[in-house]
Design an enzyme around this catalytic site. Structure first.
Site, mmCIF file in Angstrom:
data_model
loop_
_atom_site.group_PDB
_atom_site.id
_atom_site.type_symbol
_atom_site.label_atom_id
_atom_site.label_comp_id
_atom_site.label_asym_id
_atom_site.label_seq_id
_atom_site.Cartn_x
_atom_site.Cartn_y
_atom_site.Cartn_z
ATOM 1 N N HIS A 181 -0.162 2.455 -7.787
ATOM 2 C CA HIS A 181 -0.223 3.488 -7.424
ATOM 3 C C HIS A 181 -1.953 3.768 -8.387
ATOM 4 O O HIS A 181 -2.691 3.948 -9.000
ATOM 5 C CB HIS A 181 0.098 4.917 -8.290
ATOM 6 C CG HIS A 181 1.353 5.074 -7.449
ATOM 7 N ND1 HIS A 181 1.535 5.073 -5.908
ATOM 8 C CD2 HIS A 181 2.119 5.928 -7.758
ATOM 9 C CE1 HIS A 181 2.228 5.597 -5.110
ATOM 10 N NE2 HIS A 181 3.023 6.554 -6.509
ATOM 11 N N LYS B 204 -5.084 5.111 -8.263
ATOM 12 C CA LYS B 204 -5.334 6.931 -7.848
ATOM 13 C C LYS B 204 -4.902 7.733 -9.269
ATOM 14 O O LYS B 204 -5.512 7.965 -10.114
ATOM 15 C CB LYS B 204 -3.583 7.552 -6.995
ATOM 16 C CG LYS B 204 -3.942 7.381 -6.271
ATOM 17 C CD LYS B 204 -2.802 7.590 -5.691
ATOM 18 C CE LYS B 204 -2.247 7.126 -3.386
ATOM 19 N NZ LYS B 204 -1.191 7.188 -2.974
ATOM 20 N N LEU C 207 0.858 -1.072 -0.186
ATOM 21 C CA LEU C 207 -0.286 0.142 0.322
ATOM 22 C C LEU C 207 0.852 0.827 0.126
ATOM 23 O O LEU C 207 1.890 1.191 0.978
ATOM 24 C CB LEU C 207 -0.704 -0.008 1.139
ATOM 25 C CG LEU C 207 -2.148 -1.032 1.105
ATOM 26 C CD1 LEU C 207 -2.382 -0.720 2.690
ATOM 27 C CD2 LEU C 207 -3.130 -0.881 -0.096
ATOM 28 N N ASP C 208 0.448 2.357 -0.491
ATOM 29 C CA ASP C 208 1.161 3.429 -1.055
ATOM 30 C C ASP C 208 1.642 4.143 0.606
ATOM 31 O O ASP C 208 1.056 3.502 1.420
ATOM 32 C CB ASP C 208 0.751 4.339 -1.720
ATOM 33 C CG ASP C 208 0.391 4.309 -3.073
ATOM 34 O OD1 ASP C 208 1.276 3.181 -3.128
ATOM 35 O OD2 ASP C 208 -0.156 4.969 -3.962
ATOM 36 N N LEU C 209 2.235 4.940 0.790
ATOM 37 C CA LEU C 209 2.306 5.403 2.172
ATOM 38 C C LEU C 209 1.390 6.475 3.116
ATOM 39 O O LEU C 209 1.073 5.650 3.982
ATOM 40 C CB LEU C 209 3.799 6.873 2.007
ATOM 41 C CG LEU C 209 4.039 7.332 3.659
ATOM 42 C CD1 LEU C 209 5.213 6.334 3.772
ATOM 43 C CD2 LEU C 209 4.658 8.797 2.471
#
Ligand code: URA
Length: 299
Positions: free
Chosen positions: A243, A246, A118-120
């Site tokens: 990502h 997004k 998962l992204d930051l």
């Protein structure tokens, strides 16, 4: 599994330090297959031998399956020089429930790894396991494992977007994205009036609209998208490109402001967990993960 010294086995089970477990052995509190074991160098096979401490059995489980509520602001990695890393939430001090509680305790290996990333700034469900075969299979593109996200998106997500997500989107990869299910949670309430209310929205905006400085409004691309409006959506995808969520919204001229994974492979983030907390998966949930990627259950 190879045999190992009993003092090491007990220490790795979290029963105590090497010197503490030697004391337990000396006191005659440890038995192997019903026979008191006093010598620390005695070899045991963690799988086939039945080891008890004060009459309580230590059962060996080679595989571990965990769900972590990953908080935003930590990286999906074992370690990171600058940011907090997800594995720091799973330190041995947080895993005391593995030791002699309740009646039967389990010896767990500690080589857990996240199943995907998962992204930051993304929060929510992160699965971790040392079952490499399952992890590999769940992440394989051909497995089409469902991943569901809750997102807040700047601008008005419309039925047109829902259709476009279902058809597949160009996000700069070789192929369009696989069909994805997009559900608008706060309704397609961007009436034409609201669409063009951008200039004065902070006076006219209803619930769900928040202030957006005029400077930032153009970022949204289309003049039809009210910059002030925040859409809430649920999105299910079957891939895990970098990502991806997004980029899917970006391809529609919309920006994801908040992203949370709420389920993966049919296993939902436990509502009782708070960010940074974790728990082991139930047998049913582990079975569900196997089903989600078409793998027969081990053993
Ligand atoms: N898609 C994203 O854009 N980010 C994530 O962290 C997960 C899916």
């Amino acid at each position: 599994m190879a045999a190992m010294r009993i003092d090491r086995f007990l220490a790795e089970c979290g029963i105590g330090s090497r010197s503490e477990v030697k004391q337990l052995l000396k006191k005659g509190l440890v038995a192997v297959n019903g026979v008191i074991a006093e010598k620390p160098e005695r070899k045991v096979d963690p799988v086939s031998d039945c080891v008890t401490v004060s009459g309580k059995r230590l059962c060996f489980e080679p595989y571990e399956y965990v769900m972590l509520y990953k908080p935003a602001g930590c990286v999906t990695a074992a370690r990171d020089a600058r940011q907090k890393a997800v594995m720091e939430y799973l330190g041995p001090e947080n895993r005391a429930d593995a030791v002699l509680e309740p009646e039967e305790s389990c010896f767990h290996k500690t080589d857990l790894a996240p199943v995907g990333r998962l992204d930051l700034d993304t929060e929510g469900l992160l699965l971790l396991t040392n079952d490499g075969e399952l992890a590999h299979r769940m992440l394989a593109p051909k497995s089409h494992v469902d991943k569901t996200y809750f997102a807040k998106v700047q601008g008005c997500v419309t039925e047109e977007d829902v259709r476009a997500f279902a058809e597949g989107l160009e996000i700069g990869e070789k192929y369009p994205t696989l069909p994805a299910e997009l559900v608008i949670l706060n309704g397609d309430t961007c009436s034409p009036k609201e669409r063009y209310a951008v200039g004065s929205y902070n006076k006219t905006a209803g619930e769900g609209m928040t202030y957006c400085p005029p400077k930032e409004r153009h970022v949204l691309g289309s003049p039809n998208i009210p910059a002030a409006y925040i859409s809430e959506v649920k999105l299910t995808i079957q891939e895990g490109k970098f990502h991806q969520v997004k980029r899917m919204f970006e391809s529609r001229g919309k920006k994801v402001l908040y992203l949370k994974r709420i389920s993966m492979g049919g296993v939902e983030l436990d509502r009782l967990l708070r960010p940074g907390q974790w728990r082991r998966l139930t047998e049913e949930e582990i079975g569900q993960l196997y089903v989600s990627c078409g793998l027969p259950r081990k053993g």
